[in-house]
Design a protein around this motif. Sequence first.
Motif, PDB file in Angstrom:
ATOM      1  N   GLU A 179      51.175  11.596   3.884  1.00 31.89           N
ATOM      2  CA  GLU A 179      50.320  12.167   4.921  1.00 31.89           C
ATOM      3  C   GLU A 179      50.805  13.568   5.292  1.00 31.89           C
ATOM      4  OE1 GLU A 179      49.834   9.905   8.675  1.00 31.89           O
ATOM      5  OE2 GLU A 179      49.655  11.933   9.463  1.00 31.89           O
ATOM      6  N   ARG A 180      52.129  13.710   5.380  1.00 33.93           N
ATOM      7  CA  ARG A 180      52.699  15.016   5.709  1.00 33.93           C
ATOM      8  C   ARG A 180      52.354  16.030   4.621  1.00 33.93           C
ATOM      9  NH1 ARG A 180      53.183  18.950   6.929  1.00 33.93           N
ATOM     10  NH2 ARG A 180      54.762  20.234   7.945  1.00 33.93           N
ATOM     11  N   LEU A 181      52.472  15.571   3.382  1.00 36.75           N
ATOM     12  CA  LEU A 181      52.168  16.405   2.223  1.00 36.75           C
ATOM     13  C   LEU A 181      50.716  16.854   2.258  1.00 36.75           C
ATOM     14  CD1 LEU A 181      54.036  17.033  -0.103  1.00 36.75           C
ATOM     15  CD2 LEU A 181      53.096  15.114  -1.341  1.00 36.75           C
ATOM     16  N   LEU A 182      49.849  15.936   2.685  1.00 32.77           N
ATOM     17  CA  LEU A 182      48.417  16.239   2.695  1.00 32.77           C
ATOM     18  C   LEU A 182      48.024  17.080   3.904  1.00 32.77           C
ATOM     19  CD1 LEU A 182      47.028  12.843   1.384  1.00 32.77           C
ATOM     20  CD2 LEU A 182      46.987  15.052   0.231  1.00 32.77           C
ATOM     21  N   ALA A 183      48.984  17.347   4.809  1.00 29.54           N
ATOM     22  CA  ALA A 183      48.721  18.269   5.915  1.00 29.54           C
ATOM     23  C   ALA A 183      49.144  19.681   5.526  1.00 29.54           C
ATOM     24  CB  ALA A 183      49.457  17.813   7.175  1.00 29.54           C
ATOM     25  N   THR A 184      49.448  19.908   4.252  1.00 27.40           N
ATOM     26  CA  THR A 184      49.742  21.246   3.733  1.00 27.40           C
ATOM     27  C   THR A 184      48.582  21.641   2.818  1.00 27.40           C
ATOM     28  OG1 THR A 184      50.824  20.625   1.672  1.00 27.40           O
ATOM     29  CG2 THR A 184      52.181  20.553   3.654  1.00 27.40           C
TER      30      THR A 184
ATOM     31  N   LYS B  82      38.636  21.616   6.151  1.00 25.39           N
ATOM     32  CA  LYS B  82      38.540  22.675   5.147  1.00 25.39           C
ATOM     33  C   LYS B  82      39.932  22.918   4.579  1.00 25.39           C
ATOM     34  CE  LYS B  82      36.640  27.256   4.508  1.00 25.39           C
ATOM     35  NZ  LYS B  82      36.123  28.450   5.153  1.00 25.39           N
ATOM     36  N   LEU B  83      40.034  22.927   3.251  1.00 25.18           N
ATOM     37  CA  LEU B  83      41.342  22.974   2.601  1.00 25.18           C
ATOM     38  C   LEU B  83      42.121  24.234   2.971  1.00 25.18           C
ATOM     39  CD1 LEU B  83      43.141  21.402   0.608  1.00 25.18           C
ATOM     40  CD2 LEU B  83      42.232  22.844  -1.201  1.00 25.18           C
ATOM     41  N   SER B  84      41.455  25.378   2.986  1.00 25.92           N
ATOM     42  CA  SER B  84      42.178  26.643   3.225  1.00 25.92           C
ATOM     43  C   SER B  84      42.760  26.694   4.637  1.00 25.92           C
ATOM     44  CB  SER B  84      41.245  27.831   2.994  1.00 25.92           C
ATOM     45  OG  SER B  84      40.195  27.785   3.932  1.00 25.92           O
ATOM     46  N   MET B  85      42.244  25.847   5.551  1.00 22.67           N
ATOM     47  CA  MET B  85      42.740  25.874   6.926  1.00 22.67           C
ATOM     48  C   MET B  85      44.124  25.258   7.053  1.00 22.67           C
ATOM     49  SD  MET B  85      40.617  27.525   8.540  1.00 22.67           S
ATOM     50  CE  MET B  85      41.151  27.291  10.231  1.00 22.67           C
ATOM     51  N   PHE B  86      44.555  24.508   6.035  1.00 21.78           N
ATOM     52  CA  PHE B  86      45.854  23.848   6.143  1.00 21.78           C
ATOM     53  C   PHE B  86      47.011  24.848   6.219  1.00 21.78           C
ATOM     54  CE2 PHE B  86      43.507  20.117   4.592  1.00 21.78           C
ATOM     55  CZ  PHE B  86      43.954  19.182   5.499  1.00 21.78           C
ATOM     56  N   ARG B  87      46.767  26.112   5.788  1.00 19.77           N
ATOM     57  CA  ARG B  87      47.864  27.087   5.877  1.00 19.77           C
ATOM     58  C   ARG B  87      47.849  27.825   7.204  1.00 19.77           C
ATOM     59  NH1 ARG B  87      48.391  29.402   1.191  1.00 19.77           N
ATOM     60  NH2 ARG B  87      46.708  28.376   0.054  1.00 19.77           N
ATOM     61  N   ARG B  88      46.859  27.539   8.054  1.00 19.68           N
ATOM     62  CA  ARG B  88      46.740  28.283   9.300  1.00 19.68           C
ATOM     63  C   ARG B  88      47.507  27.624  10.446  1.00 19.68           C
ATOM     64  NH1 ARG B  88      41.971  31.429   9.355  1.00 19.68           N
ATOM     65  NH2 ARG B  88      42.656  32.151  11.387  1.00 19.68           N
ATOM     66  N   PHE B  89      47.913  26.370  10.286  1.00 15.82           N
ATOM     67  CA  PHE B  89      48.639  25.724  11.385  1.00 15.82           C
ATOM     68  C   PHE B  89      49.914  25.069  10.869  1.00 15.82           C
ATOM     69  CE2 PHE B  89      45.719  22.548   9.706  1.00 15.82           C
ATOM     70  CZ  PHE B  89      46.539  21.449   9.539  1.00 15.82           C
ATOM     71  N   GLY B  90      50.857  24.862  11.782  1.00 18.44           N
ATOM     72  CA  GLY B  90      52.054  24.107  11.453  1.00 18.44           C
ATOM     73  C   GLY B  90      51.902  22.719  12.043  1.00 18.44           C
ATOM     74  N   TYR B  91      52.336  21.706  11.297  1.00 22.52           N
ATOM     75  CA  TYR B  91      52.064  20.337  11.714  1.00 22.52           C
ATOM     76  C   TYR B  91      53.336  19.512  11.722  1.00 22.52           C
ATOM     77  CZ  TYR B  91      50.202  15.552  11.292  1.00 22.52           C
ATOM     78  OH  TYR B  91      49.933  14.231  11.458  1.00 22.52           O
ATOM     79  N   MET B  92      53.453  18.680  12.727  1.00 19.95           N
ATOM     80  CA  MET B  92      54.572  17.750  12.790  1.00 19.95           C
ATOM     81  C   MET B  92      53.983  16.378  13.073  1.00 19.95           C
ATOM     82  SD  MET B  92      57.743  18.104  15.353  1.00 19.95           S
ATOM     83  CE  MET B  92      58.847  16.786  15.737  1.00 19.95           C
ATOM     84  N   ALA B  93      54.222  15.457  12.143  1.00 18.46           N
ATOM     85  CA  ALA B  93      53.635  14.125  12.281  1.00 18.46           C
ATOM     86  C   ALA B  93      54.463  13.277  13.233  1.00 18.46           C
ATOM     87  CB  ALA B  93      53.542  13.455  10.918  1.00 18.46           C
ATOM     88  N   GLN B  94      53.862  12.146  13.627  1.00 21.19           N
ATOM     89  CA  GLN B  94      54.550  11.282  14.581  1.00 21.19           C
ATOM     90  C   GLN B  94      55.821  10.681  13.986  1.00 21.19           C
ATOM     91  OE1 GLN B  94      52.741   7.509  16.201  1.00 21.19           O
ATOM     92  NE2 GLN B  94      52.118   8.946  17.735  1.00 21.19           N
ATOM     93  N   SER B  95      55.754  10.296  12.700  1.00 18.02           N
ATOM     94  CA  SER B  95      56.965   9.781  12.065  1.00 18.02           C
ATOM     95  C   SER B  95      57.610  10.921  11.283  1.00 18.02           C
ATOM     96  CB  SER B  95      56.612   8.643  11.116  1.00 18.02           C
ATOM     97  OG  SER B  95      55.810   9.116  10.066  1.00 18.02           O
ATOM     98  N   ASP B  96      58.922  10.880  11.167  1.00 22.59           N
ATOM     99  CA  ASP B  96      59.610  11.935  10.431  1.00 22.59           C
ATOM    100  C   ASP B  96      59.361  11.729   8.957  1.00 22.59           C
ATOM    101  OD1 ASP B  96      60.971  13.469  12.450  1.00 22.59           O
ATOM    102  OD2 ASP B  96      62.018  11.600  12.878  1.00 22.59           O
ATOM    103  N   ALA B  97      58.447  12.506   8.416  1.00 26.00           N
ATOM    104  CA  ALA B  97      58.115  12.379   7.003  1.00 26.00           C
ATOM    105  C   ALA B  97      59.023  13.300   6.211  1.00 26.00           C
ATOM    106  CB  ALA B  97      56.650  12.710   6.790  1.00 26.00           C
TER     107      ALA B  97
END
Lengths: 341, 253
Positions: A179-184, B82-97
């Motif tokens: 899921e983390r990978l797919l958020a890139t 939209k795929l190109s939008m994934f580079r516009r934000f930084g994301y931190m998931a609830q579990s440490d992935a």
Amino acid sequence: MRTRALAVRIIRQFIRDKRTLALLFAAPLLVLTLVHFVFNGQTVKPHIGTVQVPAPLTERLEQAGADVRSFDTAEQAEAEMRKGKLDAIVSVRGGVPSILLEGSDPSVSKAALLAIQQTVQSVAGGAGVQPAVSYMYGKESLTSFDSFGPVLIGFFSFFFVFLLAGVAFLRERTTGTLERLLATPIRRTELVAGYLSGFGLFALLQAALIAWFAVDVLGLYMEGSIWLVLLVNLLLTMTALTLGTLLSSFAGNEFQIIQFIPVVIVPQFFFSGLFNLDAMEPWLQNVSYVMPLYYGADALRGIMIRGEGLGDIWADVLVLLGFSAAFALLNVLALKKQRPI
Amino acid sequence: MSLIAAEAGNGQRAAVAELREVTRRFGRRTVLDRLTLRVGRGELFGLLGPSGSGKTTLIKLITGIDKADGGTVELLGERMPKLSMFRRFGYMAQSDALYNELTAKENLLFFASLYGLKGVKRSERIQAAAAVVDLLDHLEKPVAAFSGGMKRRLSLAIALLHEPELLVLDEPTVGIDPVLRRSIWQELLRWRDSGTTIILTTHVMDEAEHCDRIGLIRDGRLTAVGSPGELKARAGAQTIEEAFILLGGGDRT
């Protein structure tokens, strides 16, 4: 009291996990049925070609249970043998019968040889006519291991890569890294291609090691090119890799990956050519055409025992490529479940 | 509903995230129900709600990891997902992935490469992001040897790698000790002050006090949106916790 509580809990868990329950009861029946069909089918008739032999001999061969076809010249008969249609060719040279055996499967060769020798003896009236025996492929000393070996090389590569890839991809999903990978900004195709290249390297190393060990250390009969063996083995492991990652989308934990073994791996083992497919009901033989391992094993046997080149095995190579491409594509589609774009 | 309408005027600033009538169902269960929300540029926006209220689902819709069944989601003016939008934000998931077999630095390298960073720039960004979360001395250690707090910090560093204008953080301080939590909040406020928009979720009431605006979420609906002061005043409450109970529909009290 506590024992009972534990037993009740385990029973409840079993009932909740329908798939495990189905597997526990259905898988042994499936495997048993397969074994039944593989070993209890029709009797295998040796396919024997005759080149200008006396009619009585041909009749006796047929009575002995062989499937006999007559040819005018030895060249015609040998051409049929190269296509895999004949197990043995009987001809008479200077009054002495001579037998040419196909030779890639020792058990088939033995059966054909036995039928021919008995017939020749009875026709010749028990006199000491010893037919001259020669081999098209392999040699007299070809053992069962030489015959199984190529199939086993393919099977083990397939089996281990399938498990490894399935568990690795499952862990990627269950630990949240997928899921983390797919958020890139990674594309789904890039993800699948990355898995193929990363695992591909180790699959190739494994294939090389297995082939080297079998040929050089264990002395497995090897007629053809080692590079072709590596190519086929690599393609076979690519199929295992893409199939493993694909099926891991349908597993919730490592245990459920293990459950794919009796469903996906064991049937392939039976249809890989390790057991004589001719012994099966004809309709069942067709099942082998959807098994990737069948094509891999066919090509490996061709290369290692019959010394076949790329020109002879290209069909197997194409089918394996097709399987890999199809599974990889399905992987890309299955990832839509994780991320819609 | 009138509360939400009153808040619509708050977004004088350009919208970073704009959700209209967003609905998400899983099977028969409706997790988000016609939810409308606007987050302005430079805001530190907190989504506050109990577990199971739909916070994470909302975050996934905003980032485009998931797709709404109804309504529209716009991020930085683009229709999501939209795929190109994934580079516009930084994301931190609830579990440490994180990849436990790899070192912290190898984890950072991997994600930096996914965001297209390379060469000197990549090394610089890894050093900078690790410095912010105080992990510079631990870069060569395998993640398996990290404590829970260190993993959380490494996840945060990964979100910062490509210097995004927007940070989306799902429960950034869950499972973290009070001292570390305070230092993370100091960082968040510092980034907010330097112009980064931050959207985060939390179920810790007192954390919500630090946010510019809070959205109270319950059973898939936004029950109120406003600054912590506004919400307390509106509810006539002393604390956010009281305000949450009063404004969030007192069906549980």
